[in-house]
Scaffold this active site. Structure first.
Site, PDB file in Angstrom:
ATOM      1  CG  HIS A  66      -6.667  -1.705  -5.335  1.00  0.00           C
ATOM      2  ND1 HIS A  66      -6.424  -0.803  -4.329  1.00  0.00           N
ATOM      3  CD2 HIS A  66      -5.737  -2.680  -5.207  1.00  0.00           C
ATOM      4  CE1 HIS A  66      -5.377  -1.214  -3.616  1.00  0.00           C
ATOM      5  NE2 HIS A  66      -4.936  -2.347  -4.129  1.00  0.00           N
TER       6      HIS A  66
ATOM      7  CB  CYS B 131      -5.802  -3.073  -0.805  1.00  0.00           C
ATOM      8  SG  CYS B 131      -4.296  -4.008  -1.112  1.00  0.00           S
TER       9      CYS B 131
ATOM     10  CD  GLU C  37      -8.534   1.994  -4.899  1.00  0.00           C
ATOM     11  OE1 GLU C  37      -9.483   1.171  -4.845  1.00  0.00           O
ATOM     12  OE2 GLU C  37      -7.377   1.717  -4.539  1.00  0.00           O
TER      13      GLU C  37
END
Lengths: 234, 88
Positions: A196, A85, A198
């Protein structure tokens, strides 16, 4: 494997990345951006957030942080770098991956789940992703609209450097050229990725598909280490 | 050393999506303003450079314009010399 997660002023996904790397079996630590040292990290993660408040252009001021010289050297030596990002925006501004990220075509901050097709599985970022498997990950960004001039996109695609694309039914959330969500540098060791992984590393979060990216990296690093050890023994 | 003041205008390149310009243009009918088109939104950066001469000062500004103020993939820049600060 050692993972270093860089913390810029305004990073906000650094702890999520640290956690996801640990879930995948890596030792990981945070690296403050003013210290030009990667602490022996095999993989450097530039996390999401709003480094320097996104002032001037998203990612551009972070590019001049002292740690970025070490990140550049690490990449030049073939070290692994994953920019997620805002981290992708930093890598693009630093010229470590091709392209630029424009304002979303919708003019809105897009925060939702998307689906990604995985264009290659022979990379350190994707090797643990089962064949045919798409990834369900969240996006959360205002400037994720991937741009390169058409002739450069042709070259990028011809060299298999598009790693992830937005896929139906959710499709392209931001107007990115050719539905591109993630790209590789020329050596295939630096990846910029807009969604994302994570934030989708545990089933309780709605998806653990993101863990596949971190697992790929950990397994690739382990394979590289044992290959080196075998070479030393031989 | 002399202080030289400049303005750098940074604009989206021709053909690059300019969603801000488009949003401004699309909102103009609400103001009952018609016959306006080609709205593009960019950025202006003003700065003072201490340098031995105007050419050296401009070289610094050109470097910053190309490496920091603009992203050459999507933006173009122009430099304008301004009157020194505090003078008209």
């Amino acid at each position: 494997m050692r993972v270093g997660v860089v913390v810029f002023p305004g990073s906000n996904c650094d702890r999520d990345a640290l956690h996801a790397a640990r879930l995948a079996g890596a030792e990981s630590e945070l690296l403050w951006h003013e210290t030009p040292d990667l602490g022996g990290a095999d993989l450097v993660v530039l996390p999401g957030g709003f480094a320097y408040g996104d002032y001037l252009r998203a990612g551009v001021l972070a590019r001049f942080s002292p740690i970025m010289g070490a990140v550049r050297d690490h990449a030049a030596r073939g070290g692994l770098v994953l920019g997620i990002c805002n981290g992708f925006q930093v890598l693009a501004e630093a010229g470590l991956v091709p392209g630029a990220l424009l304002r979303n075509a919708s003019l809105r901050f897009e925060h939702r789940w998307v689906r990604l097709s995985v264009e290659r599985r022979d990379t350190p970022f994707t090797s643990a992703i089962p064949a045919g498997r798409e990834l369900r990950l969240p996006v959360a960004h205002g400037e994720g609209n991937y741009f390169l001039p058409d002739h450069e996109l042709d070259v990028l695609e011809a060299r298999d450097r598009v790693l992830f694309r937005y896929a139906p039914p959710e499709g392209n959330p931001n107007g990115s050229a050719r539905d591109i969500a993630g790209v590789l540098d020329a050596g295939g060791r630096v990846c910029g990725l807009m969604p994302h992984p994570e934030r989708a590393a545990e089933a309780i979060l709605g998806s653990d598909d993101g863990l596949l990216v971190f697992r790929s990296l950990v397994e690739s690093a382990a394979a590289a280490t044992s290959a080196r050890a075998a070479a030393v023994v031989a | 050393m002399t202080a030289y003041r400049f303005a750098v205008a940074v604009m989206p390149k021709e053909g690059i999506l300019d969603p801000q310009g488009r949003a401004v243009e699309q909102s103009l009918p609400h103001l009952h303003v018609a016959d306006v088109s080609g709205v593009r939104v960019g950025r202006r950066v003003e700065l003072t450079v201490e340098a031995p001469d105007p050419l050296a000062a401009r070289a610094t500004v050109e470097r910053l314009a190309g490496e920091v103020f603009s992203n050459p993939i999507i933006e173009a820049w122009t430099i304008e010399a301004l009157a020194p600060e505090g003078r008209p």
